[in-house]
Write an enzyme that holds these catalytic residues in place. Structure first.
Site, PDB file in Angstrom:
ATOM      1  N   PHE A  23       0.855  -1.185   0.000  1.00  0.00           N
ATOM      2  CA  PHE A  23       0.000   0.000   0.000  1.00  0.00           C
ATOM      3  C   PHE A  23       0.898   1.245   0.000  1.00  0.00           C
ATOM      4  O   PHE A  23       1.875   1.286   0.727  1.00  0.00           O
ATOM      5  CB  PHE A  23      -0.921   0.003   1.226  1.00  0.00           C
ATOM      6  CG  PHE A  23      -2.070   0.949   1.114  1.00  0.00           C
ATOM      7  CD1 PHE A  23      -3.198   0.608   0.396  1.00  0.00           C
ATOM      8  CD2 PHE A  23      -2.009   2.194   1.715  1.00  0.00           C
ATOM      9  CE1 PHE A  23      -4.271   1.477   0.279  1.00  0.00           C
ATOM     10  CE2 PHE A  23      -3.065   3.081   1.605  1.00  0.00           C
ATOM     11  CZ  PHE A  23      -4.194   2.727   0.882  1.00  0.00           C
ATOM     12  N   PHE A  62      -0.163  -2.552   8.289  1.00  0.00           N
ATOM     13  CA  PHE A  62      -0.773  -3.315   9.376  1.00  0.00           C
ATOM     14  C   PHE A  62      -0.263  -4.756   9.397  1.00  0.00           C
ATOM     15  O   PHE A  62      -0.189  -5.380  10.456  1.00  0.00           O
ATOM     16  CB  PHE A  62      -2.300  -3.292   9.215  1.00  0.00           C
ATOM     17  CG  PHE A  62      -3.046  -3.721  10.436  1.00  0.00           C
ATOM     18  CD1 PHE A  62      -3.256  -2.831  11.483  1.00  0.00           C
ATOM     19  CD2 PHE A  62      -3.555  -5.003  10.544  1.00  0.00           C
ATOM     20  CE1 PHE A  62      -3.954  -3.225  12.616  1.00  0.00           C
ATOM     21  CE2 PHE A  62      -4.253  -5.402  11.674  1.00  0.00           C
ATOM     22  CZ  PHE A  62      -4.454  -4.509  12.710  1.00  0.00           C
ATOM     23  N   GLU A  63       0.114  -5.278   8.240  1.00  0.00           N
ATOM     24  CA  GLU A  63       0.586  -6.666   8.138  1.00  0.00           C
ATOM     25  C   GLU A  63       2.088  -6.819   8.371  1.00  0.00           C
ATOM     26  O   GLU A  63       2.597  -7.944   8.419  1.00  0.00           O
ATOM     27  CB  GLU A  63       0.214  -7.243   6.768  1.00  0.00           C
ATOM     28  CG  GLU A  63      -1.272  -7.444   6.557  1.00  0.00           C
ATOM     29  CD  GLU A  63      -2.049  -6.174   6.223  1.00  0.00           C
ATOM     30  OE1 GLU A  63      -3.263  -6.147   6.491  1.00  0.00           O
ATOM     31  OE2 GLU A  63      -1.441  -5.219   5.700  1.00  0.00           O
ATOM     32  N   ASP A  90      -8.667  11.597   5.870  1.00  0.00           N
ATOM     33  CA  ASP A  90      -9.768  12.290   6.534  1.00  0.00           C
ATOM     34  C   ASP A  90     -10.431  11.470   7.630  1.00  0.00           C
ATOM     35  O   ASP A  90     -11.361  11.949   8.272  1.00  0.00           O
ATOM     36  CB  ASP A  90     -10.829  12.677   5.497  1.00  0.00           C
ATOM     37  CG  ASP A  90     -10.288  13.682   4.494  1.00  0.00           C
ATOM     38  OD1 ASP A  90      -9.388  14.467   4.861  1.00  0.00           O
ATOM     39  OD2 ASP A  90     -10.762  13.667   3.342  1.00  0.00           O
ATOM     40  N   THR A  91      -9.958  10.244   7.838  1.00  0.00           N
ATOM     41  CA  THR A  91     -10.574   9.376   8.851  1.00  0.00           C
ATOM     42  C   THR A  91      -9.518   8.956   9.872  1.00  0.00           C
ATOM     43  O   THR A  91      -8.317   9.132   9.651  1.00  0.00           O
ATOM     44  CB  THR A  91     -11.161   8.110   8.191  1.00  0.00           C
ATOM     45  OG1 THR A  91     -10.076   7.306   7.701  1.00  0.00           O
ATOM     46  CG2 THR A  91     -12.111   8.462   7.048  1.00  0.00           C
ATOM     47  N   HIS A  93      -8.366   6.167  10.386  1.00  0.00           N
ATOM     48  CA  HIS A  93      -7.646   4.989   9.915  1.00  0.00           C
ATOM     49  C   HIS A  93      -6.136   5.150  10.066  1.00  0.00           C
ATOM     50  O   HIS A  93      -5.430   4.216  10.468  1.00  0.00           O
ATOM     51  CB  HIS A  93      -8.023   4.725   8.443  1.00  0.00           C
ATOM     52  CG  HIS A  93      -7.478   3.447   7.908  1.00  0.00           C
ATOM     53  ND1 HIS A  93      -6.414   3.393   7.048  1.00  0.00           N
ATOM     54  CD2 HIS A  93      -7.855   2.160   8.119  1.00  0.00           C
ATOM     55  CE1 HIS A  93      -6.145   2.135   6.749  1.00  0.00           C
ATOM     56  NE2 HIS A  93      -7.007   1.369   7.379  1.00  0.00           N
ATOM     57  N   ARG A 132      10.638  12.325   1.985  1.00  0.00           N
ATOM     58  CA  ARG A 132      11.390  11.409   2.838  1.00  0.00           C
ATOM     59  C   ARG A 132      11.816  10.143   2.105  1.00  0.00           C
ATOM     60  O   ARG A 132      12.641   9.390   2.591  1.00  0.00           O
ATOM     61  CB  ARG A 132      10.562  11.073   4.069  1.00  0.00           C
ATOM     62  CG  ARG A 132      10.461  12.255   5.017  1.00  0.00           C
ATOM     63  CD  ARG A 132       9.299  12.130   5.984  1.00  0.00           C
ATOM     64  NE  ARG A 132       9.236  13.256   6.894  1.00  0.00           N
ATOM     65  CZ  ARG A 132       8.748  14.447   6.594  1.00  0.00           C
ATOM     66  NH1 ARG A 132       8.295  14.700   5.386  1.00  0.00           N
ATOM     67  NH2 ARG A 132       8.722  15.412   7.491  1.00  0.00           N
TER      68      ARG A 132
END
Length: 158
Positions: A23, A62-63, A90-91, A93, A132
């Site tokens: 991702f 996350f994995e 915007d969340t 998450h 970065r």
């Protein structure tokens, strides 16, 4: 008084695993490129037939902890590098993924005794992540240096 430090000089016997989050792969591919460049320049064999370096891809940040744990438990690697990017949206998450990835990676390192380098960018914007990952500075290089230092330090402590 003894002073024990890791070095970057003799990396020829280190085995390193890199776990990369797919991702935001625009960023993670750049981090991986910087990381591999640094490792190569410090004597790590990065060829297709190398037994010094393995790269594993996971869906997202996350994995990273679960695969880092599986690799560390194999006993084949002196150090594992995790690479990825979590960019604020915007969340909430972002907060969940960044927090769980960092806590999980730290827990794996403590539990296995294998240094796990936290190479996950956590930025507010894509522009910050790009800066970065190569526009201004490729932190993948820095994560590789951390891995070399920690790998040699762990060997020095044995």
């Amino acid at each position: 008084m003894a002073t024990i430090e890791g070095t970057f000089k003799d990396s020829s016997d280190l085995r390193i695993a890199i776990v990369v989050a797919r991702f935001n792969d625009l960023i993670s591919n750049k981090l991986l490129s910087g990381c591999i460049d640094c490792l190569s320049r410090h004597g790590i064999d990065i060829s297709e037939t190398s037994d010094q370096l393995d790269v594993t891809w996971v869906p997202g940040a996350f994995e990273l902890p679960i695969i880092s744990q599986a690799l560390a438990r194999k006993g084949q690697y002196e150090v594992v590098i995790t690479l990825g990017a979590v960019i604020r949206g915007d969340t909430p998450h972002f907060d969940v993924v960044a927090s769980e990835a960092s806590k999980g990676i730290a827990a794996v390192s403590r539990e296995t005794g294998v240094p796990i380098i936290f190479g996950v960018l956590t930025t507010d914007t894509m522009q910050q992540a790009l800066e970065r990952a190569g526009i201004k500075n490729n932190l993948g290089w820095n994560y590789a240096l951390q891995a070399l230092e920690m790998g040699s330090l762990m060997k020095a402590l044995k």
